[in-house]
Motif scaffolding. Sequence first.
Motif, PDB file in Angstrom:
ATOM      1  N   UNK A 163      39.327 -12.086  39.475  1.00 47.25           N
ATOM      2  CA  UNK A 163      38.783 -12.845  38.357  1.00 47.25           C
ATOM      3  C   UNK A 163      37.369 -13.340  38.640  1.00 47.25           C
ATOM      4  N   UNK A 175      31.681 -12.410  38.024  1.00 46.55           N
ATOM      5  CA  UNK A 175      30.647 -13.365  38.394  1.00 46.55           C
ATOM      6  C   UNK A 175      29.816 -12.834  39.557  1.00 46.55           C
ATOM      7  N   UNK A 210      39.487 -18.955  32.870  1.00 49.52           N
ATOM      8  CA  UNK A 210      38.750 -20.119  32.384  1.00 49.52           C
ATOM      9  C   UNK A 210      37.969 -19.734  31.139  1.00 49.52           C
ATOM     10  N   UNK A 211      37.622 -20.745  30.366  1.00 47.82           N
ATOM     11  CA  UNK A 211      36.862 -20.487  29.143  1.00 47.82           C
ATOM     12  C   UNK A 211      35.542 -19.790  29.470  1.00 47.82           C
ATOM     13  N   UNK A 212      34.973 -20.171  30.602  1.00 46.56           N
ATOM     14  CA  UNK A 212      33.666 -19.632  30.981  1.00 46.56           C
ATOM     15  C   UNK A 212      33.671 -18.115  31.104  1.00 46.56           C
ATOM     16  N   UNK A 213      34.663 -17.596  31.800  1.00 47.42           N
ATOM     17  CA  UNK A 213      34.647 -16.149  31.991  1.00 47.42           C
ATOM     18  C   UNK A 213      35.053 -15.410  30.716  1.00 47.42           C
ATOM     19  N   UNK A 230      44.102 -26.036  29.538  1.00 45.91           N
ATOM     20  CA  UNK A 230      43.227 -24.879  29.741  1.00 45.91           C
ATOM     21  C   UNK A 230      41.796 -25.362  29.920  1.00 45.91           C
ATOM     22  N   UNK A 231      41.162 -24.882  30.964  1.00 42.08           N
ATOM     23  CA  UNK A 231      39.873 -25.447  31.347  1.00 42.08           C
ATOM     24  C   UNK A 231      38.746 -24.413  31.322  1.00 42.08           C
ATOM     25  N   UNK A 232      37.554 -24.905  31.576  1.00 45.05           N
ATOM     26  CA  UNK A 232      36.394 -24.011  31.599  1.00 45.05           C
ATOM     27  C   UNK A 232      36.452 -23.060  32.792  1.00 45.05           C
ATOM     28  N   UNK A 233      36.850 -23.630  33.931  1.00 46.37           N
ATOM     29  CA  UNK A 233      36.858 -22.817  35.146  1.00 46.37           C
ATOM     30  C   UNK A 233      38.199 -22.137  35.355  1.00 46.37           C
ATOM     31  N   UNK A 234      38.166 -20.903  35.785  1.00 50.34           N
ATOM     32  CA  UNK A 234      39.390 -20.181  36.091  1.00 50.34           C
ATOM     33  C   UNK A 234      39.966 -20.581  37.430  1.00 50.34           C
ATOM     34  N   UNK A 235      41.172 -20.125  37.694  1.00 52.31           N
ATOM     35  CA  UNK A 235      41.839 -20.471  38.952  1.00 52.31           C
ATOM     36  C   UNK A 235      41.963 -19.228  39.825  1.00 52.31           C
TER      37      UNK A 235
END
Lengths: 507, 507
Positions: free
Chosen positions: B4, B8, A387-390, B83-88
């Motif tokens: 991933x 965090x 994600x863009x955040x990470x 493509x998004x802010x949060x990863x999967x």
Amino acid sequence: METHLEGVKFYESQSNVADSRLPVINNFVLNGPTVDVHAAEEFVHQAMEIIMDEAVRKSTDVKEKVCEWRSPEQLKELLDLELRDEGEPEAKILQRCSEAIRYSIKTGHPHFFNQLYAGMEPYSMVASFIIEATKTSLYTYEVAPVFTLMEEAVLRKMIEMVGWKEGGDGIFNPGGSMSNMYAVNLARYRYCRDIKMNGLFAAPRMVILTSQECHYSISKAAALLGIGTKNVIICCVNMCVCVCMRVQGAVPFMVNATAGTTVLGAFDPIDEIADICEKYDLWLHVDACWGGAALMSNKHKHLLNGIHRVNSMAWNPHKMMMASLQCSAFLVRDKTSLLQHCHSAQASYLFQQDKFYDVSYDTGDKSVQCSRKPDAFKFWLMWKALGTTEMEQRVDRALALARYLAQEINKREGFQLLMEPEFANVCFWYIPPSLRNLPAGPELWEKLHTVAPVVKERMMKKGSMMVGYQTHRDKPNFFRMVVISPQVSREDLDFALDEIQHLGKDL
Amino acid sequence: METHLEGVKFYESQSNVADSRLPVINNFVLNGPTVDVHAAEEFVHQAMEIIMDEAVRKSTDVKEKVCEWRSPEQLKELLDLELRDEGEPEAKILQRCSEAIRYSIKTGHPHFFNQLYAGMEPYSMVASFIIEATKTSLYTYEVAPVFTLMEEAVLRKMIEMVGWKEGGDGIFNPGGSMSNMYAVNLARYRYCRDIKMNGLFAAPRMVILTSQECHYSISKAAALLGIGTKNVIICCVNMCVCVCMRVQGAVPFMVNATAGTTVLGAFDPIDEIADICEKYDLWLHVDACWGGAALMSNKHKHLLNGIHRVNSMAWNPHKMMMASLQCSAFLVRDKTSLLQHCHSAQASYLFQQDKFYDVSYDTGDKSVQCSRKPDAFKFWLMWKALGTTEMEQRVDRALALARYLAQEINKREGFQLLMEPEFANVCFWYIPPSLRNLPAGPELWEKLHTVAPVVKERMMKKGSMMVGYQTHRDKPNFFRMVVISPQVSREDLDFALDEIQHLGKDL
């Protein structure tokens, strides 16, 4: 496990069968495949275990060496490079795989600081394996449907981050030098479309204006494109220069600025340069191969202020974003298919217009290449995973680590920064005790100049770390450490400084 | 299995620890890595199982489909490309890997005849995995010691097969188009070295002479290099043309000949052209990207008679030799470092002259690229495994199969060869029953022209096979089948003809 001999066996066994129904041409029995795919799969499987163990696990282990240095002569002897008439059995080939990994540099190791790429990015690595296993080329949708759409999606998202509200176009290339070359060609095409057909023979002398410290690929592009290296004018781009060039009868057609220079990590003031370019109607390209990553960070994207005004940019996700090599995007703020018009040759055997699908998805004619690797997938998959955040956090953390490193250098005796870092490049000297009492001046510089090469030699022969060094203008050799990988920590940076001190203190 | 998210988690857990000894910059705790390498390895391992199963095993299985056709619109929906802010989570990413493979074309399938590459070459595939896992770039010996030496060894052996007794030089490139571009640049540099510095602005009009049917990359190179597409003179290269050009005030500086044209697989008479080039002192380049493989075969190498006299050649082992994409060599008969002089820019941060090893092994300045993939390793490893002998057998067998295919086409009603194949390209029409009684003439050609596109659409939607079609000069659309892979057999060729008949008989 004798895949490579299957063919031979196959011919032998068949030639004993006196069966006239078997088609034979030039002594080749044509029935059946000559490769035992099952055995081949078993070989690939065994090789993968070696790769996982030696190139993935060990290569990222901080307790292992960064490199097993051998001189070219030693390595030639070790590797038995000669190619012969007879093939080798699979066990031997597996051993060769293992050796190739062993003597390669462990660029994924936390103590590898030598290049503007580093670290092991698992998602991107997996994507690159898939690219290799699916073995295709990105020129038509027909043979690369998935990767074509992924390239489109990645380009669109990158353009969004750049801030081109009207959208744009782009292409992934084998390296940033190629992207910069595309920029020069597009700028020239915009200036005069006829050059594509007629060449430069009747053109006025055209010049590229570029800021100091630009990458050497601008010069390479000028040489290749028939513009000439002397027509790359390295200057502080301002109005005087533009006017002056015109007075001299030369035509400036493009300005190249750099966002994140290779050695110092410096950023040109894009907004200011964009003002000049707008005034004089010049194509503005920004080589952000290295610095483009800052666009991922809300905290650091100000480094590229004005990027929304440029005509094109190069941005390599294989650098700070850690995508697998190579992953390089050329982006262009244009909605008129300039990229296509500039490069198209309309090969009729590849880009047939009577296909049953929308041929605008056949992107091959945007490229100067024919076959092109689907490199965008390496970025797409990691973007999906992180994600863009990470990704933003990775950039922020790399720059925080660079800041830490600079602070430590300022604290330590015998270490001296070349300048406060603007980005992730931390440039510094290590001054051994023997030189610390010398006054600033030619003698000190001359002696200091020899320190980094010796320390580098020692670290490589020991295998403990890798970091680059170079001169810059009149400055003697200094180290450039680059922090990229999220696998790197404060401890690794402390280690690097300790190690340089340890290896150089007697010099 | 949450690699991933490790980062965090790491930040969260640390922020609760009120330990002032931990270095914190910009809210980032800098101790310890943020990636759990062990979990990352586990992810890579799981992905490899998917790749082995779906991209290696199933993709080469003749019982599976060649493709799962989806239109761009359908595929966009299936793949969720955004493509998004949060990863999967990883499970989702593994699923995405699986989907990417599923909807990609199975170029390793025995019924894939669509391109000048095909088949799964296990040794080369493994080499490409190693390249990806070791992640390095071929500019300095320092970061790519093994691959630098392997490139040297492969180039030397290829040059030996070409027959340049005095030796030569070369470089692996991202594709044959790039190799042809190198040829144009080198020829120009040989003609006038000053152009590198001064550009073409004061130069006389320079022209490239090329034989008919040359690849479109010659035209692309002329456009890019500032020579102009109209200065590519397509002709039967002979003395008249050379004289005529000079009379017109143009300077021919290079002749391009083709060994194995893309569509027909035709070979120019190199020896005859070399006579002209010697007489007029012209650089002779041979684009043998496709036909170069014949040099591996004692039976077929006569197709390139005279190749020992040329100045340069392009040869792509990723075509008939089946090396992984891309694997493209540019070879030059020169011992004066022309390649280096023509392209060098002497970047001081990369090619330091005070290194502790022999810097002649830093080959990066021969290239127009900066980062360059170590593609030669893909050919080196398979060559080691197969030996020249088995590679020769592969070429011989492919050409025997092409001969078989041509014979079958001659036998079958409704099939007609465009010409007897000279190489592995078999070009033919399928004429449905409804057209068989039409007299030769515009009506037949017009109707026949629509057959191949429809058959192609049907085979792709069914997923049964893939073969290319195109027009050629005034000829209506015809199929071009190319036999490359040793995984292909007589049965596969019979199937292909049956299938075309089956899919097109109602047209």
